[in-house]
Scaffold this motif. Structure first.
Motif, PDB file in Angstrom:
ATOM      1  N   SER A  18      71.711  46.170  45.778  1.00 19.38           N
ATOM      2  CA  SER A  18      73.178  46.100  45.881  1.00 19.38           C
ATOM      3  C   SER A  18      73.826  47.472  45.791  1.00 19.38           C
ATOM      4  O   SER A  18      74.795  47.763  46.498  1.00 19.38           O
ATOM      5  CB  SER A  18      73.772  45.267  44.739  1.00 19.38           C
ATOM      6  N   SER A  55      67.568  41.427  50.959  1.00 23.05           N
ATOM      7  CA  SER A  55      68.833  42.108  50.687  1.00 23.05           C
ATOM      8  C   SER A  55      69.580  41.494  49.521  1.00 23.05           C
ATOM      9  O   SER A  55      69.853  40.305  49.482  1.00 23.05           O
ATOM     10  CB  SER A  55      69.723  42.049  51.927  1.00 23.05           C
ATOM     11  N   SER A  56      69.934  42.330  48.571  1.00 18.89           N
ATOM     12  CA  SER A  56      70.820  41.926  47.483  1.00 18.89           C
ATOM     13  C   SER A  56      72.246  42.144  47.950  1.00 18.89           C
ATOM     14  O   SER A  56      72.472  42.659  49.039  1.00 18.89           O
ATOM     15  CB  SER A  56      70.588  42.799  46.251  1.00 18.89           C
ATOM     16  N   GLY A  57      73.174  41.788  47.089  1.00 11.85           N
ATOM     17  CA  GLY A  57      74.561  42.114  47.388  1.00 11.85           C
ATOM     18  C   GLY A  57      75.501  40.934  47.400  1.00 11.85           C
ATOM     19  O   GLY A  57      76.709  41.107  47.507  1.00 11.85           O
ATOM     20  N   SER A  58      74.954  39.702  47.287  1.00 17.02           N
ATOM     21  CA  SER A  58      75.848  38.550  47.394  1.00 17.02           C
ATOM     22  C   SER A  58      76.840  38.520  46.226  1.00 17.02           C
ATOM     23  O   SER A  58      78.034  38.290  46.428  1.00 17.02           O
ATOM     24  CB  SER A  58      75.051  37.252  47.449  1.00 17.02           C
ATOM     25  N   ILE A  59      76.357  38.793  45.033  1.00 14.59           N
ATOM     26  CA  ILE A  59      77.247  38.690  43.869  1.00 14.59           C
ATOM     27  C   ILE A  59      78.289  39.820  43.919  1.00 14.59           C
ATOM     28  O   ILE A  59      79.495  39.585  43.779  1.00 14.59           O
ATOM     29  CB  ILE A  59      76.435  38.694  42.557  1.00 14.59           C
ATOM     30  N   ALA A  60      77.796  41.027  44.201  1.00 10.73           N
ATOM     31  CA  ALA A  60      78.717  42.170  44.241  1.00 10.73           C
ATOM     32  C   ALA A  60      79.792  41.993  45.316  1.00 10.73           C
ATOM     33  O   ALA A  60      80.980  42.246  45.074  1.00 10.73           O
ATOM     34  CB  ALA A  60      77.928  43.451  44.488  1.00 10.73           C
ATOM     35  N   ASN A 140      67.270  36.456  50.519  1.00 13.11           N
ATOM     36  CA  ASN A 140      67.841  36.734  49.194  1.00 13.11           C
ATOM     37  C   ASN A 140      67.503  35.546  48.304  1.00 13.11           C
ATOM     38  O   ASN A 140      67.087  34.488  48.792  1.00 13.11           O
ATOM     39  CB  ASN A 140      69.371  36.919  49.291  1.00 13.11           C
ATOM     40  N   GLU A 141      67.687  35.723  47.011  1.00 21.75           N
ATOM     41  CA  GLU A 141      67.534  34.568  46.125  1.00 21.75           C
ATOM     42  C   GLU A 141      68.727  33.642  46.376  1.00 21.75           C
ATOM     43  O   GLU A 141      69.831  34.112  46.684  1.00 21.75           O
ATOM     44  CB  GLU A 141      67.501  35.007  44.657  1.00 21.75           C
ATOM     45  N   ASP A 143      71.205  32.381  44.959  1.00 20.66           N
ATOM     46  CA  ASP A 143      71.893  32.580  43.678  1.00 20.66           C
ATOM     47  C   ASP A 143      72.848  31.456  43.317  1.00 20.66           C
ATOM     48  O   ASP A 143      73.142  31.251  42.145  1.00 20.66           O
ATOM     49  CB  ASP A 143      72.677  33.897  43.714  1.00 20.66           C
ATOM     50  N   GLY A 153      66.302  36.587  39.415  1.00 16.70           N
ATOM     51  CA  GLY A 153      67.306  37.456  38.807  1.00 16.70           C
ATOM     52  C   GLY A 153      67.257  38.859  39.377  1.00 16.70           C
ATOM     53  O   GLY A 153      68.268  39.517  39.492  1.00 16.70           O
ATOM     54  N   ASP A 154      66.084  39.336  39.730  1.00 16.81           N
ATOM     55  CA  ASP A 154      66.003  40.647  40.374  1.00 16.81           C
ATOM     56  C   ASP A 154      65.278  40.476  41.691  1.00 16.81           C
ATOM     57  O   ASP A 154      64.371  39.661  41.804  1.00 16.81           O
ATOM     58  CB  ASP A 154      65.251  41.639  39.480  1.00 16.81           C
ATOM     59  N   ASN A 155      65.704  41.250  42.672  1.00 17.46           N
ATOM     60  CA  ASN A 155      65.102  41.100  43.990  1.00 17.46           C
ATOM     61  C   ASN A 155      63.837  41.933  44.164  1.00 17.46           C
ATOM     62  O   ASN A 155      63.205  41.844  45.204  1.00 17.46           O
ATOM     63  CB  ASN A 155      66.132  41.446  45.077  1.00 17.46           C
ATOM     64  N   ARG A 217      69.872  46.707  39.295  1.00 20.70           N
ATOM     65  CA  ARG A 217      69.716  45.560  38.425  1.00 20.70           C
ATOM     66  C   ARG A 217      68.341  45.497  37.757  1.00 20.70           C
ATOM     67  O   ARG A 217      68.221  45.320  36.563  1.00 20.70           O
ATOM     68  CB  ARG A 217      69.917  44.311  39.277  1.00 20.70           C
TER      69      ARG A 217
HETATM   70  N1  GLU Z   1      70.295  38.250  44.313  1.00 18.50           N
HETATM   71  C1  GLU Z   1      71.282  39.121  43.745  1.00 18.50           C
HETATM   72  C2  GLU Z   1      72.425  39.365  44.733  1.00 18.50           C
HETATM   73  O1  GLU Z   1      72.259  39.271  45.902  1.00 18.50           O
HETATM   74  C3  GLU Z   1      70.765  40.499  43.395  1.00 18.50           C
HETATM   75  C4  GLU Z   1      69.539  40.652  42.576  1.00 18.50           C
HETATM   76  C5  GLU Z   1      69.193  42.140  42.433  1.00 18.50           C
HETATM   77  O2  GLU Z   1      70.107  42.981  42.511  1.00 18.50           O
HETATM   78  O3  GLU Z   1      68.020  42.487  42.275  1.00 18.50           O
HETATM   79  O4  GLU Z   1      73.510  39.685  44.344  1.00 18.50           O
END
Ligand code: GLU
Length: 376
Positions: A18, A55-60, A140-141, A143, A153-155, A217
């Protein structure tokens, strides 16, 4: 051991965190940087490589779209933020890869999807199909549905599981640090980057614990966990800086990074897993023609099966025996016992008719099959 070359790899997973993808002050995707990364991915792809993105970034992203105040989010808040952010994340990847004529396929996985064998096999075949169609899976997870107790919790670790699931030969973790250092580089001017890690010793793990300068993260600890998952299943891993433009090009040109090398190659590690660690749930007895085909490296087709014993489900391990009941090998069967029995001895077009599906024709695909050496 010297470090391998990026161009030696055929199937590559690129994990993007992210903090690289999103400008936290503006709450926006770093479009210029991502465009450059997409160009690097397209270059690998043009060279005939299978590429996957974690790819992370969904929460942000969701957090910024919803204008949520700074500070930690409760679980249900981050799940809801992820629901908003993931749509945008997927659209962004679809656009940047689409600009190179590459289709992006969104895959959201949960912990159970990688831990339960049947779900694992389903996810794996979807990824396999996307790659066959030259699309880039963007993973992605999930979430929005993952709960605290049972989530990655971590990618970093998720990417390692996905890489081994897809039998990738390389996992690249793009990070805000350019590799593993002997000590935290910020506070220790003598710290040096370790270019190649041949095996993850207690000493290496100690360094991960110490390298607290990393902001993402997972931190360095989850990266070492990822390296353990990847290398023990036959996937090489590397950590490189994603803070520069064209990070993959930089790796290809021999830029700074840390390689974690696997002692095994993906096929043998995976096949070891099939051969050794599963409880066979049934037996398929096959004819002499199929025995020769299997020994020549082919898949097992329904036509070659003469008898089906045991109660097994698709994805279970089964023993394969020759007409004289000698064990020929073991593999993960593609059908439930009942269906396997219905289609045994039948040609592939018959199989489609009998089961009313247009699925895979193989009873056991050769990637899922371990054949013992033929008696002298
Ligand atoms: N799956 C989370 C997201 O996309 C991020 C996990 C991570 O940053 O490792 O926001």
């Amino acid at each position: 051991m010297t470090s391998p070359k990026l161009h030696d790899f055929r199937r590559i997973v690129v994990k993007v965190g992210s903090s690289l993808l999103i400008d936290s002050a503006a709450g926006e995707v770093r479009a210029g940087w991502l465009t450059a990364l997409a160009a690097d991915i397209a270059e690998l792809h043009r060279g005939g490589r299978d590429v996957m993105v974690v790819s992370s970034g969904s929460i942000a992203l969701g957090r910024s779209r919803l204008k949520l105040p700074r500070g930690p989010l409760k679980l249900e808040e981050s799940q809801a933020a992820a629901a908003v952010g993931q749509i945008e994340l997927a659209r962004t990847w679809s656009e940047v890869l689409g600009a190179h004529g590459i289709g992006a396929g969104q895959i959201l996985v949960t912990f159970q999807d990688t831990e339960e064998r049947r779900r694992y096999l389903n996810a794996r075949s979807t990824i396999g199909k996307l790659l066959e169609w030259h699309a880039v899976p963007v993973i992605n997870e999930n979430d929005t549905v993952a709960t605290t107790e049972i989530r990655y919790g971590d990618n970093d670790r998720l990417a390692a599981r996905v890489a081994t699931m897809a039998s990738a030969d390389l996992l690249i973790l793009l990070s805000d640090i350019d590799g593993l250092y002997t000590a935290p580089p910020g506070s220790n001017p003598d710290a040096t980057l370790i270019p190649v890690v041949d095996s993850i010793t207690a000493e290496i793990e100690g360094m991960a614990g110490a390298a607290g300068s990393e902001l993402s993260r997972g931190g360095m600890r989850t990266k070492i966990e990822a390296a353990k998952i990847a290398t023990s299943a036959g996937t090489h891993m590397l950590i490189a800086s994603g803070k520069i433009d064209h990070p993959l090009k930089a790796i290809a040109e021999g830029g700074k990074c840390t390689w974690f090398l696997t002692p095994a190659n993906p096929v043998t590690a995976r096949k070891r897993w099939i051969a050794g660690s599963l409880e066979p749930k049934g037996t398929l007895t096959i004819d002499a023609g199929a025995v020769s085909a299997l020994r020549a490296g082919k898949s097992l087709l329904p036509a070659g099966v003469i008898r089906v014993d045991g109660q097994f489900c698709r994805g279970d391990a089964v023993i394969v025996r020759g007409p004289d009941t000698d064990e020929i090998g073991r593999g993960l069967v593609a059908y439930d016992a009942e269906d396997a029995d219905k289609i045994k001895g039948r040609s592939s077009p018959d199989v489609m008719m009998i089961l009313g599906i247009t699925g895979r024709a193989e009873m056991i695909h050769r990637d899922d099959l371990v054949v013992g050496t033929a008696p002298a």
